[in-house]
Design an enzyme around this catalytic site. Structure first.
Site, PDB file in Angstrom:
ATOM      1  N   GLU A  17       0.840  -1.204   0.000  1.00 32.40           N
ATOM      2  CA  GLU A  17       0.000   0.000   0.000  1.00 32.40           C
ATOM      3  C   GLU A  17       0.872   1.250   0.000  1.00 32.40           C
ATOM      4  O   GLU A  17       1.896   1.297   0.682  1.00 32.40           O
ATOM      5  CB  GLU A  17      -0.888  -0.006   1.256  1.00 32.40           C
ATOM      6  CG  GLU A  17      -1.845   1.172   1.321  1.00 32.40           C
ATOM      7  CD  GLU A  17      -3.136   0.805   2.016  1.00 32.40           C
ATOM      8  OE1 GLU A  17      -3.795  -0.158   1.585  1.00 32.40           O
ATOM      9  OE2 GLU A  17      -3.486   1.477   2.990  1.00 32.40           O
ATOM     10  N   ASP A 109     -11.832   7.675   6.663  1.00 29.97           N
ATOM     11  CA  ASP A 109     -11.537   8.256   7.982  1.00 29.97           C
ATOM     12  C   ASP A 109     -12.143   9.649   8.013  1.00 29.97           C
ATOM     13  O   ASP A 109     -12.065  10.382   7.027  1.00 29.97           O
ATOM     14  CB  ASP A 109     -10.012   8.381   8.161  1.00 29.97           C
ATOM     15  CG  ASP A 109      -9.368   7.040   8.475  1.00 29.97           C
ATOM     16  OD1 ASP A 109      -9.982   6.246   9.204  1.00 29.97           O
ATOM     17  OD2 ASP A 109      -8.246   6.806   7.994  1.00 29.97           O
ATOM     18  N   ALA A 127     -19.806   2.590   3.174  1.00 28.36           N
ATOM     19  CA  ALA A 127     -19.140   1.964   2.032  1.00 28.36           C
ATOM     20  C   ALA A 127     -20.138   1.203   1.147  1.00 28.36           C
ATOM     21  O   ALA A 127     -20.026   1.216  -0.077  1.00 28.36           O
ATOM     22  CB  ALA A 127     -18.048   1.026   2.534  1.00 28.36           C
ATOM     23  N   TYR A 148     -12.591  -5.674   9.717  1.00 26.81           N
ATOM     24  CA  TYR A 148     -11.911  -5.362  10.982  1.00 26.81           C
ATOM     25  C   TYR A 148     -11.885  -6.574  11.921  1.00 26.81           C
ATOM     26  O   TYR A 148     -12.878  -6.851  12.601  1.00 26.81           O
ATOM     27  CB  TYR A 148     -12.640  -4.175  11.656  1.00 26.81           C
ATOM     28  CG  TYR A 148     -12.672  -2.983  10.735  1.00 26.81           C
ATOM     29  CD1 TYR A 148     -11.673  -2.025  10.777  1.00 26.81           C
ATOM     30  CD2 TYR A 148     -13.667  -2.850   9.755  1.00 26.81           C
ATOM     31  CE1 TYR A 148     -11.659  -0.964   9.879  1.00 26.81           C
ATOM     32  CE2 TYR A 148     -13.664  -1.796   8.847  1.00 26.81           C
ATOM     33  CZ  TYR A 148     -12.651  -0.865   8.916  1.00 26.81           C
ATOM     34  OH  TYR A 148     -12.634   0.171   8.022  1.00 26.81           O
ATOM     35  N   GLN A 179      -8.054  -4.553   8.384  1.00 27.21           N
ATOM     36  CA  GLN A 179      -7.274  -3.585   9.163  1.00 27.21           C
ATOM     37  C   GLN A 179      -6.039  -4.322   9.708  1.00 27.21           C
ATOM     38  O   GLN A 179      -6.052  -5.549   9.813  1.00 27.21           O
ATOM     39  CB  GLN A 179      -8.176  -3.080  10.310  1.00 27.21           C
ATOM     40  CG  GLN A 179      -7.565  -2.054  11.228  1.00 27.21           C
ATOM     41  CD  GLN A 179      -7.149  -0.793  10.482  1.00 27.21           C
ATOM     42  OE1 GLN A 179      -6.096  -0.808   9.840  1.00 27.21           O
ATOM     43  NE2 GLN A 179      -7.929   0.263  10.570  1.00 27.21           N
ATOM     44  N   LYS A 275       7.586   3.404   1.812  1.00 24.15           N
ATOM     45  CA  LYS A 275       8.945   3.083   2.256  1.00 24.15           C
ATOM     46  C   LYS A 275       9.478   1.904   1.444  1.00 24.15           C
ATOM     47  O   LYS A 275       9.327   0.737   1.853  1.00 24.15           O
ATOM     48  CB  LYS A 275       8.933   2.719   3.743  1.00 24.15           C
ATOM     49  CG  LYS A 275       8.485   3.854   4.650  1.00 24.15           C
ATOM     50  CD  LYS A 275       8.466   3.363   6.081  1.00 24.15           C
ATOM     51  CE  LYS A 275       7.795   4.368   6.986  1.00 24.15           C
ATOM     52  NZ  LYS A 275       7.176   3.724   8.156  1.00 24.15           N
TER      53      LYS A 275
HETATM   54  P1  FAD Z   1     -18.229   1.245   6.619  1.00 29.68           P
HETATM   55  O1  FAD Z   1     -18.270  -0.087   6.005  1.00 29.68           O
HETATM   56  O2  FAD Z   1     -19.217   2.251   6.158  1.00 29.68           O
HETATM   57  O3  FAD Z   1     -18.370   1.019   8.207  1.00 29.68           O
HETATM   58  C1  FAD Z   1     -18.148   2.074   9.132  1.00 29.68           C
HETATM   59  C2  FAD Z   1     -18.951   1.775  10.412  1.00 29.68           C
HETATM   60  O4  FAD Z   1     -20.346   1.849  10.139  1.00 29.68           O
HETATM   61  C3  FAD Z   1     -18.713   0.378  10.988  1.00 29.68           C
HETATM   62  O5  FAD Z   1     -18.846   0.481  12.384  1.00 29.68           O
HETATM   63  C4  FAD Z   1     -19.845  -0.452  10.392  1.00 29.68           C
HETATM   64  O6  FAD Z   1     -20.173  -1.583  11.188  1.00 29.68           O
HETATM   65  C5  FAD Z   1     -20.968   0.579  10.349  1.00 29.68           C
HETATM   66  N1  FAD Z   1     -21.878   0.404   9.214  1.00 29.68           N
HETATM   67  C6  FAD Z   1     -21.590  -0.060   7.969  1.00 29.68           C
HETATM   68  N2  FAD Z   1     -22.688  -0.023   7.196  1.00 29.68           N
HETATM   69  C7  FAD Z   1     -23.693   0.490   7.954  1.00 29.68           C
HETATM   70  C8  FAD Z   1     -25.068   0.814   7.722  1.00 29.68           C
HETATM   71  N3  FAD Z   1     -25.626   0.561   6.548  1.00 29.68           N
HETATM   72  N4  FAD Z   1     -25.780   1.378   8.743  1.00 29.68           N
HETATM   73  C9  FAD Z   1     -25.216   1.618   9.946  1.00 29.68           C
HETATM   74  N5  FAD Z   1     -23.912   1.335  10.224  1.00 29.68           N
HETATM   75  C10 FAD Z   1     -23.175   0.786   9.249  1.00 29.68           C
HETATM   76  N6  FAD Z   1      -9.550   5.625   5.132  1.00 29.68           N
HETATM   77  C11 FAD Z   1      -9.381   6.648   4.270  1.00 29.68           C
HETATM   78  O7  FAD Z   1      -9.798   7.783   4.546  1.00 29.68           O
HETATM   79  N7  FAD Z   1      -8.735   6.454   3.072  1.00 29.68           N
HETATM   80  C12 FAD Z   1      -8.281   5.225   2.693  1.00 29.68           C
HETATM   81  O8  FAD Z   1      -7.718   5.095   1.614  1.00 29.68           O
HETATM   82  C13 FAD Z   1      -8.457   4.127   3.581  1.00 29.68           C
HETATM   83  N8  FAD Z   1      -8.054   2.872   3.256  1.00 29.68           N
HETATM   84  C14 FAD Z   1      -8.334   1.809   4.089  1.00 29.68           C
HETATM   85  C15 FAD Z   1      -7.998   0.516   3.696  1.00 29.68           C
HETATM   86  C16 FAD Z   1      -8.279  -0.572   4.532  1.00 29.68           C
HETATM   87  C17 FAD Z   1      -7.926  -1.971   4.099  1.00 29.68           C
HETATM   88  C18 FAD Z   1      -8.882  -0.353   5.796  1.00 29.68           C
HETATM   89  C19 FAD Z   1      -9.154  -1.511   6.717  1.00 29.68           C
HETATM   90  C20 FAD Z   1      -9.225   0.930   6.191  1.00 29.68           C
HETATM   91  C21 FAD Z   1      -8.974   2.023   5.343  1.00 29.68           C
HETATM   92  N9  FAD Z   1      -9.332   3.323   5.687  1.00 29.68           N
HETATM   93  C22 FAD Z   1      -9.128   4.374   4.822  1.00 29.68           C
HETATM   94  C23 FAD Z   1      -9.963   3.585   6.978  1.00 29.68           C
HETATM   95  C24 FAD Z   1     -11.519   3.490   6.881  1.00 29.68           C
HETATM   96  O9  FAD Z   1     -11.986   4.478   5.995  1.00 29.68           O
HETATM   97  C25 FAD Z   1     -12.074   3.689   8.276  1.00 29.68           C
HETATM   98  O10 FAD Z   1     -11.783   2.570   9.057  1.00 29.68           O
HETATM   99  C26 FAD Z   1     -13.543   4.056   8.335  1.00 29.68           C
HETATM  100  O11 FAD Z   1     -13.809   4.463   9.671  1.00 29.68           O
HETATM  101  C27 FAD Z   1     -14.500   2.930   7.978  1.00 29.68           C
HETATM  102  O12 FAD Z   1     -14.490   2.644   6.659  1.00 29.68           O
HETATM  103  P2  FAD Z   1     -15.347   1.411   6.080  1.00 29.68           P
HETATM  104  O13 FAD Z   1     -15.269   1.464   4.623  1.00 29.68           O
HETATM  105  O14 FAD Z   1     -15.024   0.168   6.775  1.00 29.68           O
HETATM  106  O15 FAD Z   1     -16.820   1.926   6.532  1.00 29.68           O
END
Ligand code: FAD
Length: 292
Positions: A17, A109, A127, A148, A179, A275
């Protein structure tokens, strides 16, 4: 090349990454780092999407270079933060025009200045909604999503987290990347629960080589990851000595990858970020196993 195809291999492959520059002035530094990493011929390289989307142009520029200049399959990240139908539509078109076939759909984030923002105004809140949009686009993307092993920090329970994860897969996510975690048993336990919940898409474990003591605090804050005693002892012993800490952190991550492979996992995503020396070292530690 679609990641769903790459994941069919039954021997170990690793991906790396990288993150885009924050400003134009850092663009060349990041370009050079990504080129060095691309020379290792990883399975694919992913490019993150800056929190808040401010650096989104650079995500695409770096991803395009990785694909077209260095010939490495690329995964471009995309998030929902502050999204509108127009901005997301435009990004999707640009990703398609760049010939990038793989998109990581994320909520994103939340940067501190947006913590109090009214998220109901965002066109996409989770997402899953972004995955639906990508599926409806006139493009044949391979879509990934995040998961996660130690529960997303905002989730009330693992059961709830896995329920929403299943919705991401049903919406069209073809693979999941985890994660970071520092105890492989947490991952094995998580995989068992996913299969029990009927989630059968490939899961790519994400391993982060911790190369300096300050990173530990940041990593734990960001991911809430559990630090096993073995890892804490290593930071206690070497944290004050940057070179030794880097060597020990890379050895720990290598060990995690070997254990994952020994337990049947063939694809590992390495959060070596920009890195090349860390990516190179991990790869050379695994050279005989990777056959490279
Ligand atoms: P979601 O899947 O939307 O979930 C977020 C929270 O909402 C979870 O608690 C989930 O259980 C809950 N949830 C999901 N769907 C629903 C729904 N329909 N109704 C109610 N609650 C719901 N961040 C960045 O900004 N840029 C990046 O490039 C980036 N890359 C990442 C790559 C990986 C592999 C990982 C693991 C994380 C990355 N992150 C990145 C961090 C990520 O954006 C954060 O962890 C963020 O808080 C959650 O993203 P998610 O897509 O899992 O969200």
């Amino acid at each position: 090349m679609k990641i769903s195809e790459l994941l069919k291999k039954d021997t170990l492959s690793i991906s790396f990454e990288v993150f885009p520059p924050k400003t134009e002035s850092n663009f060349d530094t990041v370009k050079v780092a990504t080129e060095e990493i691309a020379k290792l011929r990883p399975a694919f390289m992913s490019v993150t999407y800056g929190a808040g989307g401010g650096t989104s142009k650079y995500t695409l520029d770096i991803a395009k270079n990785i694909k077209t200049l260095y010939g490495v399959p690329t995964l471009a990240h995309l998030t929902c933060v502050s999204s509108t139908k127009e901005t997301v539509g435009e990004k999707i078109s640009q990703i398609k025009e760049a010939g990038i076939q793989n998109v990581m759909a994320l909520r994103g984030d939340i940067p501190s200045h947006l913590e109090q923002a009214d998220r109901s105004l965002w066109a996409y809140k989770h997402a899953t909604e972004l995955i639906y949009e990508l599926k409806c686009a006139d493009a044949d993307f391979c879509i990934g999503a995040a998961c996660y092993p130690e529960i997303h920090p905002e989730s009330e329970s693992q059961k709830e987290d896995i329920k929403y994860l299943k919705e991401k897969v049903e919406a069209g996510a073809e693979f999941l990347t985890t994660q970071m975690f520092f105890d492989n048993n947490l991952l094995y336990n998580f995989l068992y629960k996913l299969r029990e919940a009927g989630i059968t898409v490939p899961v790519i474990p994400g391993v982060m080589p911790i190369t300096n003591a300050n990173q530990v605090e940041r990593a734990v804050k960001l991911s809430g990851s559990f630090m096993p005693q073995r890892f804490k002892s290593l930071v206690d012993k070497f944290g004050h000595d940057p070179a030794a800490m880097k060597q020990a952190g890379i050895a720990y991550a290598t060990d995690q990858i070997i254990d994952l492979y020994a337990n049947g996992i063939t694809n590992v995503h390495v959060y070596s970020m920009n890195k090349p020396d860390v990516a190179m070292k991990i790869q050379s530690n695994l050279s005989d196993i990777l056959g490279k």
